[in-house]
Design a protein around this motif. Structure first.
Motif, PDB file in Angstrom:
ATOM      1  N   GLY A  31       1.455   1.606  -7.444  1.00 45.93           N
ATOM      2  CA  GLY A  31       1.704   0.822  -6.238  1.00 45.93           C
ATOM      3  C   GLY A  31       2.747   1.373  -5.302  1.00 45.93           C
ATOM      4  N   GLY A  32       3.344   2.522  -5.646  1.00 42.76           N
ATOM      5  CA  GLY A  32       4.305   3.116  -4.716  1.00 42.76           C
ATOM      6  C   GLY A  32       5.751   3.062  -5.172  1.00 42.76           C
ATOM      7  N   GLN A  33       5.998   3.173  -6.466  1.00 40.13           N
ATOM      8  CA  GLN A  33       7.374   3.118  -6.972  1.00 40.13           C
ATOM      9  C   GLN A  33       8.270   4.171  -6.320  1.00 40.13           C
ATOM     10  N   PHE A  84       0.828  -1.206   0.000  1.00 41.87           N
ATOM     11  CA  PHE A  84       0.000   0.000   0.000  1.00 41.87           C
ATOM     12  C   PHE A  84       0.868   1.265   0.000  1.00 41.87           C
ATOM     13  N   GLY A  85       1.921   1.254  -0.830  1.00 42.88           N
ATOM     14  CA  GLY A  85       2.770   2.418  -0.978  1.00 42.88           C
ATOM     15  C   GLY A  85       3.842   2.569   0.069  1.00 42.88           C
ATOM     16  N   MET A  86       4.020   1.576   0.918  1.00 44.68           N
ATOM     17  CA  MET A  86       5.032   1.651   1.973  1.00 44.68           C
ATOM     18  C   MET A  86       5.877   0.383   1.984  1.00 44.68           C
ATOM     19  N   MET A  87       6.993   0.437   2.719  1.00 44.55           N
ATOM     20  CA  MET A  87       7.797  -0.765   2.894  1.00 44.55           C
ATOM     21  C   MET A  87       6.970  -1.853   3.576  1.00 44.55           C
ATOM     22  N   ALA A  88       7.330  -3.089   3.350  1.00 43.78           N
ATOM     23  CA  ALA A  88       6.624  -4.213   3.965  1.00 43.78           C
ATOM     24  C   ALA A  88       6.776  -4.173   5.485  1.00 43.78           C
ATOM     25  N   ALA A  89       5.782  -4.709   6.189  1.00 37.46           N
ATOM     26  CA  ALA A  89       5.784  -4.704   7.651  1.00 37.46           C
ATOM     27  C   ALA A  89       7.004  -5.424   8.216  1.00 37.46           C
ATOM     28  N   GLN A  90       7.483  -6.433   7.488  1.00 35.87           N
ATOM     29  CA  GLN A  90       8.651  -7.182   7.968  1.00 35.87           C
ATOM     30  C   GLN A  90       9.880  -6.269   8.047  1.00 35.87           C
ATOM     31  N   VAL A  91      10.024  -5.396   7.061  1.00 42.73           N
ATOM     32  CA  VAL A  91      11.165  -4.477   7.046  1.00 42.73           C
ATOM     33  C   VAL A  91      11.004  -3.419   8.131  1.00 42.73           C
TER      34      VAL A  91
END
Length: 209
Positions: free
Chosen positions: A123-125, A84-91
């Motif tokens: 998608g947040g490039q 959703f336009g942000m880094m993944a929660a894992q990161v």
């Protein structure tokens, strides 16, 4: 001549970011005196959820990194798929776990680039890259954007290509699309570019050694 250590730290669910990371590593290792190492951030999703998401097994040749290991590197390239336009929660969870390093500002002055994968154009490039910058700023790290150093490849209009002046990127679409030759070339260039800057900074500033 001392070795300049560059850590390529990433999360990849379906393999797209992993492919980019490996090309970035090759680019960084093409610089004389640089040793680039691949690291994965820990997974936070349960195995059953990963199975339902049909996620392939993680690369078994890339170890997981612990936050305290970051201090061993002279420079970084951080990679993540977009959520959703942000880094993944894992990161984000990994960065959240670096509070002890943040408290001592042990990473201050060290250069870092970013790369990513998104599903589609909206998608947040670029937005995904921006969510990394807040993490780097709090650690006092130096964000190294790609700029337009990739030359004519930055202006390609005849094919779909991820990435921007913030860093290298790829499009995954529904998951079936893999990084193209041009996207991988940009990733290689970024790895080399950031490694060259890391090497120069290490040589000129004892603070980042």
């Amino acid at each position: 001549m001392s070795t300049t250590k560059v850590y390529v730290v990433y999360y990849s669910l379906y393999g797209h970011v992993d492919s980019m990371a490996r090309e970035i590593q090759k680019g960084a290792n093409s610089v004389e005196g640089v040793e680039a190492t691949l690291w994965q951030v820990p997974e936070t999703l349960p195995e059953k959820i990963l199975e339902k998401m049909k996620a392939p097994a993680k690369a078994d040749d890339v170890p997981e990194i612990r936050p305290e290991q970051l201090v061993e590197a002279d420079g970084f390239l951080f990679g993540s798929p977009s959520r959703f336009g942000m880094m993944a929660a894992q990161v984000k969870a990994f960065f959240d776990a670096t509070h002890e390093i943040w408290a001592t500002q042990a990473l201050a002055g060290r250069p870092a680039g970013v790369f990513w994968s998104t599903g589609f154009h909206g998608g947040g490039q670029e937005l995904t890259a921006l969510t990394f910058i807040t993490q780097l700023a709090h650690h006092g790290m130096i964000f190294v954007p790609l700029g337009y150093t990739f030359g004519s490849g930055m202006f390609e209009m005849n094919e779909v290509k991820g990435g921007s002046s913030y860093g290298a990127g790829t499009y995954a679409a529904d998951g079936s699309r893999q990084p193209t030759k041009l996207e991988l070339q940009q990733a290689f260039h970024q790895g080399k570019y950031v490694a060259e800057i890391t090497k120069k900074l290490k040589k000129s500033s004892p603070q980042v050694q």
